[in-house]
Write a protein that holds these residues in place. Structure first.
Motif, PDB file in Angstrom:
ATOM      1  N   TYR A  58       0.835  -1.210   0.000  1.00 16.13           N
ATOM      2  CA  TYR A  58       0.000   0.000   0.000  1.00 16.13           C
ATOM      3  C   TYR A  58       0.866   1.256   0.000  1.00 16.13           C
ATOM      4  O   TYR A  58       0.603   2.209  -0.741  1.00 16.13           O
ATOM      5  CB  TYR A  58      -0.923   0.023   1.221  1.00 16.13           C
ATOM      6  N   VAL A  59       1.908   1.244   0.839  1.00 15.45           N
ATOM      7  CA  VAL A  59       2.792   2.407   0.921  1.00 15.45           C
ATOM      8  C   VAL A  59       3.556   2.605  -0.390  1.00 15.45           C
ATOM      9  O   VAL A  59       3.699   3.730  -0.888  1.00 15.45           O
ATOM     10  CB  VAL A  59       3.773   2.259   2.096  1.00 15.45           C
ATOM     11  N   LEU A  60       4.046   1.500  -0.973  1.00 16.18           N
ATOM     12  CA  LEU A  60       4.776   1.590  -2.229  1.00 16.18           C
ATOM     13  C   LEU A  60       3.900   2.161  -3.340  1.00 16.18           C
ATOM     14  O   LEU A  60       4.361   2.979  -4.154  1.00 16.18           O
ATOM     15  CB  LEU A  60       5.302   0.208  -2.631  1.00 16.18           C
ATOM     16  N   ALA A  61       2.640   1.733  -3.387  1.00 17.26           N
ATOM     17  CA  ALA A  61       1.729   2.251  -4.416  1.00 17.26           C
ATOM     18  C   ALA A  61       1.533   3.753  -4.250  1.00 17.26           C
ATOM     19  O   ALA A  61       1.585   4.512  -5.228  1.00 17.26           O
ATOM     20  CB  ALA A  61       0.387   1.522  -4.338  1.00 17.26           C
ATOM     21  N   GLY A  62       1.312   4.202  -3.006  1.00 12.66           N
ATOM     22  CA  GLY A  62       1.146   5.624  -2.772  1.00 12.66           C
ATOM     23  C   GLY A  62       2.394   6.411  -3.121  1.00 12.66           C
ATOM     24  O   GLY A  62       2.324   7.493  -3.733  1.00 12.66           O
ATOM     25  N   THR A  63       3.568   5.872  -2.757  1.00  9.63           N
ATOM     26  CA  THR A  63       4.830   6.560  -3.055  1.00  9.63           C
ATOM     27  C   THR A  63       5.082   6.630  -4.559  1.00  9.63           C
ATOM     28  O   THR A  63       5.480   7.673  -5.096  1.00  9.63           O
ATOM     29  CB  THR A  63       5.995   5.828  -2.369  1.00  9.63           C
ATOM     30  N   LEU A  64       4.850   5.518  -5.256  1.00  5.66           N
ATOM     31  CA  LEU A  64       5.138   5.448  -6.691  1.00  5.66           C
ATOM     32  C   LEU A  64       4.231   6.356  -7.512  1.00  5.66           C
ATOM     33  O   LEU A  64       4.679   7.076  -8.397  1.00  5.66           O
ATOM     34  CB  LEU A  64       5.008   3.993  -7.166  1.00  5.66           C
ATOM     35  N   ASP A  86      -7.756  10.869   7.674  1.00 10.56           N
ATOM     36  CA  ASP A  86      -8.071  11.161   9.077  1.00 10.56           C
ATOM     37  C   ASP A  86      -9.084  10.168   9.631  1.00 10.56           C
ATOM     38  O   ASP A  86      -8.958   9.677  10.761  1.00 10.56           O
ATOM     39  CB  ASP A  86      -8.626  12.584   9.200  1.00 10.56           C
ATOM     40  N   ALA A  87     -10.125   9.874   8.829  1.00 13.61           N
ATOM     41  CA  ALA A  87     -11.145   8.927   9.287  1.00 13.61           C
ATOM     42  C   ALA A  87     -10.560   7.531   9.456  1.00 13.61           C
ATOM     43  O   ALA A  87     -10.845   6.840  10.442  1.00 13.61           O
ATOM     44  CB  ALA A  87     -12.306   8.908   8.295  1.00 13.61           C
ATOM     45  N   ALA A  88      -9.725   7.105   8.493  1.00 12.02           N
ATOM     46  CA  ALA A  88      -9.130   5.770   8.570  1.00 12.02           C
ATOM     47  C   ALA A  88      -8.208   5.654   9.781  1.00 12.02           C
ATOM     48  O   ALA A  88      -8.294   4.688  10.561  1.00 12.02           O
ATOM     49  CB  ALA A  88      -8.357   5.473   7.284  1.00 12.02           C
ATOM     50  N   LEU A  89      -7.316   6.642   9.965  1.00 12.09           N
ATOM     51  CA  LEU A  89      -6.410   6.601  11.119  1.00 12.09           C
ATOM     52  C   LEU A  89      -7.194   6.711  12.420  1.00 12.09           C
ATOM     53  O   LEU A  89      -6.891   6.018  13.404  1.00 12.09           O
ATOM     54  CB  LEU A  89      -5.390   7.735  11.020  1.00 12.09           C
ATOM     55  N   GLY A  90      -8.219   7.556  12.441  1.00 14.47           N
ATOM     56  CA  GLY A  90      -9.013   7.718  13.656  1.00 14.47           C
ATOM     57  C   GLY A  90      -9.688   6.427  14.085  1.00 14.47           C
ATOM     58  O   GLY A  90      -9.660   6.058  15.265  1.00 14.47           O
ATOM     59  N   LEU A  91     -10.294   5.728  13.142  1.00 14.00           N
ATOM     60  CA  LEU A  91     -10.969   4.468  13.479  1.00 14.00           C
ATOM     61  C   LEU A  91      -9.974   3.422  13.974  1.00 14.00           C
ATOM     62  O   LEU A  91     -10.256   2.677  14.922  1.00 14.00           O
ATOM     63  CB  LEU A  91     -11.737   3.949  12.270  1.00 14.00           C
ATOM     64  N   LEU A  92      -8.805   3.353  13.336  1.00 16.53           N
ATOM     65  CA  LEU A  92      -7.794   2.409  13.792  1.00 16.53           C
ATOM     66  C   LEU A  92      -7.262   2.788  15.179  1.00 16.53           C
ATOM     67  O   LEU A  92      -7.036   1.920  16.024  1.00 16.53           O
ATOM     68  CB  LEU A  92      -6.636   2.351  12.783  1.00 16.53           C
ATOM     69  N   MET A  93      -7.081   4.088  15.426  1.00 18.49           N
ATOM     70  CA  MET A  93      -6.614   4.521  16.738  1.00 18.49           C
ATOM     71  C   MET A  93      -7.658   4.252  17.814  1.00 18.49           C
ATOM     72  O   MET A  93      -7.317   3.946  18.962  1.00 18.49           O
ATOM     73  CB  MET A  93      -6.269   6.010  16.712  1.00 18.49           C
ATOM     74  N   MET A  94      -8.922   4.354  17.465  1.00 20.21           N
ATOM     75  CA  MET A  94      -9.972   4.020  18.424  1.00 20.21           C
ATOM     76  C   MET A  94      -9.878   2.551  18.827  1.00 20.21           C
ATOM     77  O   MET A  94     -10.008   2.203  20.011  1.00 20.21           O
ATOM     78  CB  MET A  94     -11.350   4.311  17.826  1.00 20.21           C
ATOM     79  N   ALA A 297      -6.804   0.341   6.155  1.00 18.06           N
ATOM     80  CA  ALA A 297      -5.356   0.363   5.950  1.00 18.06           C
ATOM     81  C   ALA A 297      -5.002   0.752   4.528  1.00 18.06           C
ATOM     82  O   ALA A 297      -4.038   1.504   4.301  1.00 18.06           O
ATOM     83  CB  ALA A 297      -4.767  -1.005   6.281  1.00 18.06           C
ATOM     84  N   ILE A 298      -5.745   0.249   3.554  1.00 17.25           N
ATOM     85  CA  ILE A 298      -5.453   0.599   2.160  1.00 17.25           C
ATOM     86  C   ILE A 298      -5.567   2.103   1.966  1.00 17.25           C
ATOM     87  O   ILE A 298      -4.670   2.747   1.414  1.00 17.25           O
ATOM     88  CB  ILE A 298      -6.411  -0.144   1.212  1.00 17.25           C
ATOM     89  N   ILE A 299      -6.674   2.679   2.453  1.00 15.11           N
ATOM     90  CA  ILE A 299      -6.877   4.123   2.319  1.00 15.11           C
ATOM     91  C   ILE A 299      -5.770   4.885   3.041  1.00 15.11           C
ATOM     92  O   ILE A 299      -5.141   5.790   2.480  1.00 15.11           O
ATOM     93  CB  ILE A 299      -8.253   4.519   2.876  1.00 15.11           C
ATOM     94  N   LEU A 300      -5.516   4.515   4.283  1.00 14.15           N
ATOM     95  CA  LEU A 300      -4.565   5.257   5.108  1.00 14.15           C
ATOM     96  C   LEU A 300      -3.154   5.199   4.540  1.00 14.15           C
ATOM     97  O   LEU A 300      -2.497   6.231   4.354  1.00 14.15           O
ATOM     98  CB  LEU A 300      -4.584   4.705   6.536  1.00 14.15           C
ATOM     99  N   PHE A 301      -2.668   3.996   4.252  1.00 11.20           N
ATOM    100  CA  PHE A 301      -1.257   3.862   3.894  1.00 11.20           C
ATOM    101  C   PHE A 301      -0.971   4.279   2.457  1.00 11.20           C
ATOM    102  O   PHE A 301       0.151   4.689   2.149  1.00 11.20           O
ATOM    103  CB  PHE A 301      -0.784   2.437   4.182  1.00 11.20           C
TER     104      PHE A 301
END
Length: 420
Positions: A58-64, A86-94, A297-301
């Motif tokens: 996921y990170v590689l796709a975003g970086t590339l 923000d929503a994706a990270l927030g839900l995971l942090m919850m 995770a896909i959205i966030l990373f």
């Protein structure tokens, strides 16, 4: 071919009044959707072929495909996608906050000792490295330590979920991650005041900004948790309706945090802790986000990967970032080794390996602090941003290695016919 298509389209415009002007570029939402699909496929392919954690893909796709390389996604489109991140990270942090078992910590002195050692040693050594060796000012050195001292809660949570890991090592990795995140958020809040004290001409900023962030995060977290519990009591336990209420309350908290300029990750982490502490009737105890972690995770990373400032990379900063990561790894490993206790030393070292990830939360914290004084902050916080960029790729693999070597992962075989 494109010119021919444009000419034909413009000819049709003379007769078909409902047609829009010829689109000069693909809509940013359509491009972002394609990027998510590419991220999913790359993550699944790397996981199936090389055994890499899906997060790396996921990170590689975003970086590339982000603005620093191929430019599929512009900086403007990235800014528009920030609420999704923000929503994706927030839900995971919850979810991380809900799993923080403070009772287990206080019943076990060795856990308390090891977590305090990890928090103290990590902050102190990273601060010393940034201040003495890199030459940062005390405020920006403290900011660097606050951003990088903790592990990445979202990466650790997803690694444990992916491996279906259960046992002492995975439980302690999760506990250390949650507690170091809490300590990092406290340090982050205090650092805001220090940065204002160094650069602002009005002392009121230094005095009130930390209070605004801490008080606002606590109030938003309490409100979100209270709404979720009160409404969920009237619904069947474990039902889809309860899941909907939980997600809707979290998204409400995300919106309030964004509206009031309070960090989303802090507000939702506090909401998770308050949900676990205030749910005395265990209304939402067993209600979680079923199979939702990977979608988040896909959205966030992908967004985080596209947000990394690789265009500002220099070899000097890269070497400094590697040095910071070596110091950080030594601090965490030493803290776990010296803490002693009933857990054998090899397993304590596996815990130290499992808490190495540094990811989305660090990137978001760095950008929050840098935004206060953009002309200084972006260059001052390049070091923790590049350290996070390196660990976006190495961190998930280290956590996965620790969980597998602990023997606590569920052994599954991949079904034939699928990509993963």
């Amino acid at each position: 071919m494109l010119e021919t298509l444009r000419t034909a389209w413009e000819a049709l415009l003379e007769r078909l009044l409902f047609l829009p002007p010829f689109p000069e570029q693909i809509d940013s939402l359509a491009l972002f959707s394609l990027l998510l699909v590419v991220g999913l496929l790359l993550g699944e392919w790397l996981h199936a072929r090389a055994g890499w954690p899906k997060v790396v893909g996921y990170v590689l796709a975003g970086t590339l495909f982000g603005p620093t390389l191929l430019g599929w996604i512009s900086f403007e489109a990235l800014a528009q996608a920030r609420p999704l991140a923000d929503a994706a990270l927030g839900l995971l942090m919850m979810e991380v906050g809900r799993r923080l078992d403070l009772g287990w910590l206080f019943r076990n002195p060795e856990l308390l000792r090891s977590t305090l050692s990890d928090i103290t040693l990590s902050f102190a050594l990273i601060f010393a490295f940034a201040f003495w060796l890199i030459g940062m000012s005390p405020g920006w050195a403290a900011a660097t330590a606050a951003v990088t001292m903790a592990s990445a809660p979202s990466v650790v949570l997803l690694a444990i979920e992916d491996g279906k890991a259960q046992g002492l090592v995975s439980d302690r990795i999760m506990l250390h991650t949650a507690l170091s995140s809490a300590a990092s958020f406290v340090a982050f809040t205090l650092v805001l005041g220090i940065i204002h004290a160094e650069h602002s001409t009005d002392w009121l900023n230094a005095a009130t900004h930390p209070l605004w962030v801490a008080g606002g995060g606590l109030l938003i977290g309490w409100l979100g948790a209270r709404i979720a519990i009160v409404i969920a009591r009237r619904l069947p336990k474990g039902s889809l309706a309860q899941v909907f209420v939980l997600v809707a309350s979290a998204l409400l908290a995300v919106g309030l945090a964004r509206m009031l300029a309070v960090p989303v990750f802090l507000s939702l982490f506090l909401m998770g802790i308050l949900l676990a502490a205030g749910d005395r009737q265990q209304v939402l105890r067993y209600t979680s986000l079923p199979e939702g972690h990977w979608l988040l995770a896909i959205i966030l990373f992908v967004i985080v990967g596209a947000s990394l400032p690789w265009q500002e990379f220099t070899w000097l900063t890269g070497l400094q970032a590697l040095g910071l990561l070596v110091v950080r790894a030594a601090a965490k490993s030493a803290a776990l080794a010296w803490s002693g206790g009933s857990l054998p030393l090899p397993k304590r070292l596996l815990v130290g390996l499992g808490i190495q990830p540094l990811s989305a939360t660090a990137v978001f914290m760095a950008y929050e602090i840098a935004a206060l004084y953009p002309e200084i902050g972006r260059s001052a916080l390049a070091l923790p941003l590049f350290a996070a960029a390196i660990m976006e790729l190495a961190g998930p693999a280290l956590c996965q290695m620790a969980l597998r070597r602990s023997g606590e992962c569920e052994t599954t075989t991949t079904q034939a016919g699928g990509i993963a």
